[in-house]
Scaffold this active site. Structure first.
Site, PDB file in Angstrom:
ATOM      1  N   TYR A 120     -12.362  38.437  31.500  1.00 45.90           N
ATOM      2  CA  TYR A 120     -12.712  37.435  32.259  1.00 45.90           C
ATOM      3  C   TYR A 120     -11.915  38.352  33.211  1.00 45.90           C
ATOM      4  O   TYR A 120     -10.612  39.243  33.254  1.00 45.90           O
ATOM      5  CB  TYR A 120     -11.660  36.505  31.927  1.00 45.90           C
ATOM      6  CG  TYR A 120     -12.253  35.179  31.607  1.00 45.90           C
ATOM      7  CD1 TYR A 120     -12.746  34.018  32.091  1.00 45.90           C
ATOM      8  CD2 TYR A 120     -12.162  34.881  29.976  1.00 45.90           C
ATOM      9  CE1 TYR A 120     -13.252  33.317  30.929  1.00 45.90           C
ATOM     10  CE2 TYR A 120     -12.392  34.515  29.079  1.00 45.90           C
ATOM     11  CZ  TYR A 120     -13.399  33.537  29.542  1.00 45.90           C
ATOM     12  OH  TYR A 120     -14.227  32.148  28.588  1.00 45.90           O
ATOM     13  N   SER A 121     -12.444  38.902  34.504  1.00 50.31           N
ATOM     14  CA  SER A 121     -11.909  39.499  35.192  1.00 50.31           C
ATOM     15  C   SER A 121      -9.938  38.953  35.940  1.00 50.31           C
ATOM     16  O   SER A 121      -9.703  37.785  36.487  1.00 50.31           O
ATOM     17  CB  SER A 121     -12.109  39.801  36.962  1.00 50.31           C
ATOM     18  OG  SER A 121     -13.563  40.141  36.546  1.00 50.31           O
ATOM     19  N   CYS A 292     -19.669  41.929  42.428  1.00 55.15           N
ATOM     20  CA  CYS A 292     -18.794  40.930  41.031  1.00 55.15           C
ATOM     21  C   CYS A 292     -19.347  39.500  41.178  1.00 55.15           C
ATOM     22  O   CYS A 292     -19.200  38.830  41.882  1.00 55.15           O
ATOM     23  CB  CYS A 292     -17.246  40.826  40.756  1.00 55.15           C
ATOM     24  SG  CYS A 292     -17.297  40.115  39.329  1.00 55.15           S
ATOM     25  N   GLU A 338     -19.800  43.932  38.657  1.00 52.11           N
ATOM     26  CA  GLU A 338     -19.588  43.203  37.084  1.00 52.11           C
ATOM     27  C   GLU A 338     -20.442  42.324  37.901  1.00 52.11           C
ATOM     28  O   GLU A 338     -20.497  41.565  38.701  1.00 52.11           O
ATOM     29  CB  GLU A 338     -18.718  43.541  36.637  1.00 52.11           C
ATOM     30  CG  GLU A 338     -17.779  44.799  36.791  1.00 52.11           C
ATOM     31  CD  GLU A 338     -16.106  44.444  35.887  1.00 52.11           C
ATOM     32  OE1 GLU A 338     -15.645  43.349  35.862  1.00 52.11           O
ATOM     33  OE2 GLU A 338     -15.828  45.550  35.716  1.00 52.11           O
ATOM     34  N   TYR A 340     -22.785  38.950  36.193  1.00 53.60           N
ATOM     35  CA  TYR A 340     -23.187  38.636  34.885  1.00 53.60           C
ATOM     36  C   TYR A 340     -24.307  37.115  34.901  1.00 53.60           C
ATOM     37  O   TYR A 340     -24.480  36.345  35.459  1.00 53.60           O
ATOM     38  CB  TYR A 340     -21.746  37.861  34.036  1.00 53.60           C
ATOM     39  CG  TYR A 340     -20.683  37.017  35.185  1.00 53.60           C
ATOM     40  CD1 TYR A 340     -20.956  35.340  35.271  1.00 53.60           C
ATOM     41  CD2 TYR A 340     -19.989  37.790  35.960  1.00 53.60           C
ATOM     42  CE1 TYR A 340     -20.375  35.546  36.554  1.00 53.60           C
ATOM     43  CE2 TYR A 340     -19.241  37.339  36.011  1.00 53.60           C
ATOM     44  CZ  TYR A 340     -19.181  36.655  37.360  1.00 53.60           C
ATOM     45  OH  TYR A 340     -18.411  36.068  37.800  1.00 53.60           O
TER      46      TYR A 340
END
Length: 340
Positions: A120-121, A292, A338, A340
């Site tokens: 987790y960022s 992100c 990043e 996902y």
């Protein structure tokens, strides 16, 4: 490198000095291996804030205590997003903005193995979560998959969202070195986030505003969500981002795809709308792009940059060349994503 173009209706016989200059520039680009598009992009490598190495691996996680679990969306809203603060007092866990923290959910998989680490960022600046002696925060969305036949819950996200003050959470990391902020204050920052992908940008803005010397370059954050109520850190429940956007050099551009049913605006759409603001930044050739969030959002951002290069050069950027250009930006620390 500037390329001189011959005026229309004239030939190189009329402008022999320009023809020589064009030929010389072409030879220089060929010998240096640079395309006309490459000359429009920054090439100097950015000096970034140093990212600490991984201290805790999955085999040896660090047990920490939860200090706070705050919901960032309304109780009656379908999306459950949490701001979870974890105590780091008396711990040697250090991190930098842009890194991630690993979390290990308790229990085992059906075949008896421990659950794999989920990353987790980190949503806090490297100096620590504001308002606490020493802590770090994560931004987590409860993941639930529902079909007509069954309901499936994300193991780690539900574990985190259900934590209460005083509970223990095993963490690993920190992870990542590629999503680092520039160490100087001269690089223009173009930030693109959707949903919980806003977490690292909260840490970025808090870092920039805490520096002794005001950040000297432009910062533009394009933030996408469905509605204003799930525009996390920028809504009525928590306005941390808005506190850092009171300067014309620090601007937040909100793309709310469902707020107005008649006009669905996504991050890429908003970027096009703000073309006059962003192109001068690209022209200065000292920028860094950070992306992100949901996979696929990067395509619209890439298309914007490719279109910019094509218009400036008068020549289309082919797929193969773009892959090379993007890779060169990554190596220079000027393109980080990043998704996902």
């Amino acid at each position: 490198m500037r390329i001189h173009r011959l005026p229309s209706r004239q030939t190189d016989r009329d402008y022999p000095h320009l023809r020589k200059k064009i030929d010389r520039n072409a030879k220089m680009m060929h010998s240096s291996g640079m395309s006309a598009h490459a000359t429009l992009l920054p090439t100097e490598k950015i000096q970034a804030i140093e990212s600490p190495p991984m201290l805790y691996k999955p085999a040896t996680p660090l047990a920490c205590t939860v200090l706070r679990n705050e919901r960032l969306t309304p109780e009656d809203y379908s999306e459950d997003v949490r701001h979870i603060v974890i105590d780091l007092r008396d711990r040697d866990y250090v991190y930098a903005e842009g890194q991630s923290m690993g979390v290990m959910a308790p229990g085992t998989t059906p075949d008896g193995k421990a659950h794999r680490v989920r990353l987790y960022s980190i949503a806090s600046p490297g100096a620590g979560e504001p308002g606490y002696e020493r802590a770090v925060a994560l931004c987590v969305k409860r993941v639930v998959y529902e079909t007509e036949e069954q309901r499936m819950e994300g193991i780690c996200s539900n574990f985190l969202c259900d934590l209460r003050e005083g509970d223990t959470v095993p963490i690993t990391g920190p992870n990542g070195k590629n999503f680092a902020l520039p160490a100087d204050d001269e690089t223009d920052l173009l930030l693109f986030g959707t949903g919980t992908g806003i977490a690292p940008f909260r840490s970025f803005l808090m870092n920039l505003h805490s520096r002794p010397k005001p950040y000297g370059a432009n910062v533009h954050l394009f933030f996408g969500s469905r509605l204003k109520i799930d525009h996390i850190y920028a809504n009525d429940l928590n306005d941390d981002l808005l506190k850092h956007s009171q300067n014309e050099r620090f601007q937040i551009h909100s793309a709310l795809s469902r707020e107005n049913p008649a006009q669905k605006v996504y991050v890429a759409d908003l970027l096009k709308m703000k073309q006059e603001l962003i192109e001068p930044i690209l022209d200065r050739k000292n920028f860094a792009i950070y992306i992100c969030g949901l996979k696929g959002m990067e395509k619209g951002i890439e298309a914007f940059v490719r279109d910019y290069l094509s218009r400036k050069s008068g020549k289309t950027v082919e797929d193969g060349e773009w892959a090379e250009l993007k890779e060169s930006l990554k190596k220079a620390g000027r393109w980080a994503q990043e998704v996902y």
